[in-house]
Scaffold this motif. Structure first.
Motif, PDB file in Angstrom:
ATOM      1  N   GLY A  82       1.556 -17.687  15.201  1.00 59.10           N
ATOM      2  CA  GLY A  82       2.456 -17.995  14.332  1.00 59.10           C
ATOM      3  C   GLY A  82       2.938 -17.039  13.262  1.00 59.10           C
ATOM      4  O   GLY A  82       3.886 -17.158  12.441  1.00 59.10           O
ATOM      5  N   HIS A  83       2.258 -15.800  13.302  1.00 57.04           N
ATOM      6  CA  HIS A  83       2.623 -14.743  12.364  1.00 57.04           C
ATOM      7  C   HIS A  83       2.148 -13.379  13.057  1.00 57.04           C
ATOM      8  O   HIS A  83       1.675 -13.268  14.379  1.00 57.04           O
ATOM      9  N   VAL A  84       2.495 -12.445  12.550  1.00 56.45           N
ATOM     10  CA  VAL A  84       2.306 -10.958  13.097  1.00 56.45           C
ATOM     11  C   VAL A  84       1.281 -10.271  12.405  1.00 56.45           C
ATOM     12  O   VAL A  84       1.288 -10.318  11.253  1.00 56.45           O
ATOM     13  N   LEU A  85       0.520  -9.668  12.957  1.00 57.94           N
ATOM     14  CA  LEU A  85      -0.638  -8.680  12.731  1.00 57.94           C
ATOM     15  C   LEU A  85      -0.394  -7.408  12.748  1.00 57.94           C
ATOM     16  O   LEU A  85       0.123  -6.765  13.829  1.00 57.94           O
ATOM     17  N   HIS A  86      -0.279  -6.624  11.775  1.00 56.18           N
ATOM     18  CA  HIS A  86       0.236  -5.010  11.762  1.00 56.18           C
ATOM     19  C   HIS A  86      -0.937  -4.248  12.135  1.00 56.18           C
ATOM     20  O   HIS A  86      -1.997  -4.521  11.498  1.00 56.18           O
ATOM     21  N   VAL A  87      -0.813  -3.513  13.071  1.00 57.52           N
ATOM     22  CA  VAL A  87      -2.107  -2.467  13.418  1.00 57.52           C
ATOM     23  C   VAL A  87      -1.607  -1.118  13.001  1.00 57.52           C
ATOM     24  O   VAL A  87      -0.561  -0.586  13.144  1.00 57.52           O
ATOM     25  N   GLY A  88      -2.625  -0.366  12.350  1.00 55.90           N
ATOM     26  CA  GLY A  88      -2.661   0.726  12.040  1.00 55.90           C
ATOM     27  C   GLY A  88      -3.763   1.588  12.421  1.00 55.90           C
ATOM     28  O   GLY A  88      -4.598   1.099  13.219  1.00 55.90           O
ATOM     29  N   TRP A  89      -3.760   2.891  12.630  1.00 58.11           N
ATOM     30  CA  TRP A  89      -4.756   3.575  13.007  1.00 58.11           C
ATOM     31  C   TRP A  89      -4.786   4.967  12.139  1.00 58.11           C
ATOM     32  O   TRP A  89      -3.908   5.460  11.463  1.00 58.11           O
ATOM     33  N   PHE A  90      -6.276   5.349  11.952  1.00 55.10           N
ATOM     34  CA  PHE A  90      -6.643   6.468  11.240  1.00 55.10           C
ATOM     35  C   PHE A  90      -7.767   7.333  11.871  1.00 55.10           C
ATOM     36  O   PHE A  90      -8.867   6.575  12.453  1.00 55.10           O
ATOM     37  N   THR A  91      -7.516   8.428  12.199  1.00 57.86           N
ATOM     38  CA  THR A  91      -8.501   9.367  13.089  1.00 57.86           C
ATOM     39  C   THR A  91      -9.784   9.813  12.239  1.00 57.86           C
ATOM     40  O   THR A  91     -10.849   9.825  12.750  1.00 57.86           O
ATOM     41  N   GLU A  92      -9.628   9.527  11.004  1.00 53.38           N
ATOM     42  CA  GLU A  92     -10.678   9.545   9.829  1.00 53.38           C
ATOM     43  C   GLU A  92     -11.735   8.498   9.725  1.00 53.38           C
ATOM     44  O   GLU A  92     -12.703   8.478   9.247  1.00 53.38           O
ATOM     45  N   GLN A  93     -11.145   7.331  10.328  1.00 57.72           N
ATOM     46  CA  GLN A  93     -12.020   5.926  10.183  1.00 57.72           C
ATOM     47  C   GLN A  93     -13.131   6.206  11.458  1.00 57.72           C
ATOM     48  O   GLN A  93     -12.860   6.641  12.395  1.00 57.72           O
ATOM     49  N   ASP A  94     -14.025   5.649  10.925  1.00 58.11           N
ATOM     50  CA  ASP A  94     -15.149   5.438  12.007  1.00 58.11           C
ATOM     51  C   ASP A  94     -14.864   4.969  13.384  1.00 58.11           C
ATOM     52  O   ASP A  94     -14.287   4.012  13.425  1.00 58.11           O
ATOM     53  N   PRO A  95     -15.055   5.522  14.520  1.00 61.13           N
ATOM     54  CA  PRO A  95     -14.488   4.980  15.872  1.00 61.13           C
ATOM     55  C   PRO A  95     -15.193   3.785  16.035  1.00 61.13           C
ATOM     56  O   PRO A  95     -14.467   3.130  17.044  1.00 61.13           O
ATOM     57  N   ASP A  96     -16.312   3.498  15.416  1.00 64.04           N
ATOM     58  CA  ASP A  96     -17.046   2.093  15.905  1.00 64.04           C
ATOM     59  C   ASP A  96     -16.819   1.120  14.986  1.00 64.04           C
ATOM     60  O   ASP A  96     -17.514   0.175  14.891  1.00 64.04           O
ATOM     61  N   LYS A  97     -15.741   1.063  14.005  1.00 62.97           N
ATOM     62  CA  LYS A  97     -15.381   0.109  12.967  1.00 62.97           C
ATOM     63  C   LYS A  97     -14.044  -0.287  13.174  1.00 62.97           C
ATOM     64  O   LYS A  97     -13.098   0.338  13.455  1.00 62.97           O
ATOM     65  N   LEU A  98     -13.639  -1.734  13.030  1.00 62.67           N
ATOM     66  CA  LEU A  98     -12.489  -2.082  12.762  1.00 62.67           C
ATOM     67  C   LEU A  98     -12.330  -2.515  11.320  1.00 62.67           C
ATOM     68  O   LEU A  98     -13.395  -3.318  10.943  1.00 62.67           O
ATOM     69  N   ILE A  99     -11.247  -2.388  10.653  1.00 61.40           N
ATOM     70  CA  ILE A  99     -10.885  -2.888   9.377  1.00 61.40           C
ATOM     71  C   ILE A  99      -9.982  -3.803   9.076  1.00 61.40           C
ATOM     72  O   ILE A  99      -8.960  -3.741  10.093  1.00 61.40           O
ATOM     73  N   LEU A 100     -10.178  -5.029   8.641  1.00 58.93           N
ATOM     74  CA  LEU A 100      -9.381  -6.308   8.527  1.00 58.93           C
ATOM     75  C   LEU A 100      -8.919  -6.409   7.371  1.00 58.93           C
ATOM     76  O   LEU A 100      -9.907  -6.285   6.404  1.00 58.93           O
ATOM     77  N   LEU A 101      -7.674  -6.694   7.101  1.00 60.26           N
ATOM     78  CA  LEU A 101      -7.032  -6.837   5.479  1.00 60.26           C
ATOM     79  C   LEU A 101      -6.193  -8.030   5.636  1.00 60.26           C
ATOM     80  O   LEU A 101      -5.590  -8.727   6.651  1.00 60.26           O
ATOM     81  N   SER A 102      -6.490  -9.040   4.520  1.00 60.00           N
ATOM     82  CA  SER A 102      -5.826 -10.180   4.238  1.00 60.00           C
ATOM     83  C   SER A 102      -5.154 -10.151   2.634  1.00 60.00           C
ATOM     84  O   SER A 102      -5.859  -9.409   1.932  1.00 60.00           O
ATOM     85  N   TYR A 103      -3.874 -10.306   2.750  1.00 58.73           N
ATOM     86  CA  TYR A 103      -3.154 -10.231   1.255  1.00 58.73           C
ATOM     87  C   TYR A 103      -3.782 -11.012   0.411  1.00 58.73           C
ATOM     88  O   TYR A 103      -3.946 -10.738  -0.858  1.00 58.73           O
ATOM     89  N   THR A 104      -4.593 -12.451   0.893  1.00 53.95           N
ATOM     90  CA  THR A 104      -4.811 -13.116  -0.266  1.00 53.95           C
ATOM     91  C   THR A 104      -6.342 -13.099  -0.412  1.00 53.95           C
ATOM     92  O   THR A 104      -6.847 -13.571  -1.530  1.00 53.95           O
ATOM     93  N   VAL A 105      -7.217 -12.607   0.320  1.00 56.79           N
ATOM     94  CA  VAL A 105      -8.686 -12.749   0.343  1.00 56.79           C
ATOM     95  C   VAL A 105      -9.341 -11.328   0.213  1.00 56.79           C
ATOM     96  O   VAL A 105      -9.988 -11.116  -0.641  1.00 56.79           O
TER      97      VAL A 105
END
Length: 190
Positions: A82-105
């Protein structure tokens, strides 16, 4: 801005449960908040199940950040419950890590276990990433698992060699002997 999607359009998508481990709630802050073991390298197919699993406890996930070296295609957005998840990428980010963000939490960092990982190795990684207060980063956990996996494979190879030689039976000349090559005892047993 939140975009609402037509639920009928998503009905054709079948979500398999996300393979996920999370750090229990505690006062100890660690470098990772858990681990995720996707079934493929297709973010568009994998992210909806992950977001659905986390929405209840972590709130609505709105953004995801990845390193492009591990994902062949990185969509800008992914439709999620029911909503859209925005996906970004950064080459500096650890390749074995996923960062999740929530506006409220807030923000959460998950170790991403490669889809082709053996189940035993994935279980070890999922447990290690969910230890409260752990100071081990994603790259360190993956490097440690590489060493552990290599040791396990070497032990299996040695065991297979042992079994292939018939156990511990060796002739006086250093040649492996099978059980049938052993002389019979007084009881007739070999």
């Amino acid at each position: 801005m939140t975009t609402t999607l037509d639920p009928a359009a998503q009905s054709a998508v079948v979500l398999r449960p996300a393979r996920l481990s999370r750090t229990p709630k505690t006062a100890l802050a660690g470098r990772l908040d858990g681990a995720w073991w996707p079934r493929s390298r297709d973010l568009e197919a994998e992210l909806p199940a992950l977001a659905a699993a986390l929405d209840e406890t972590w709130g609505r996930i709105t953004r995801v950040s990845v390193n492009p070296s591990r994902w062949p295609v990185i969509p800008r957005t992914v439709a999620v419950a029911g909503h859209v998840l925005h996906v970004g990428w950064f080459t500096e980010q650890d390749p074995d890590k996923l960062i999740l963000l929530s506006y409220t939490v807030g923000r959460w960092d998950l170790l991403v276990i490669p889809p082709e990982t053996e189940p035993a190795a994935a279980a070890r990684l999922m447990a290690a990433a969910a230890i409260p207060g752990s100071v081990l980063a994603a790259d360190v956990l993956m490097a440690n698992e590489t060493v552990i996996g290599r040791s396990i494979r070497e032990a299996r190879r040695r065991e297979a060699t042992w079994e292939g030689e018939g156990g511990s039976c060796m002739s006086p000349f250093g040649e492996p002997m099978g059980r049938t090559d052993l002389p019979r005892s007084a009881t007739g047993w070999r």
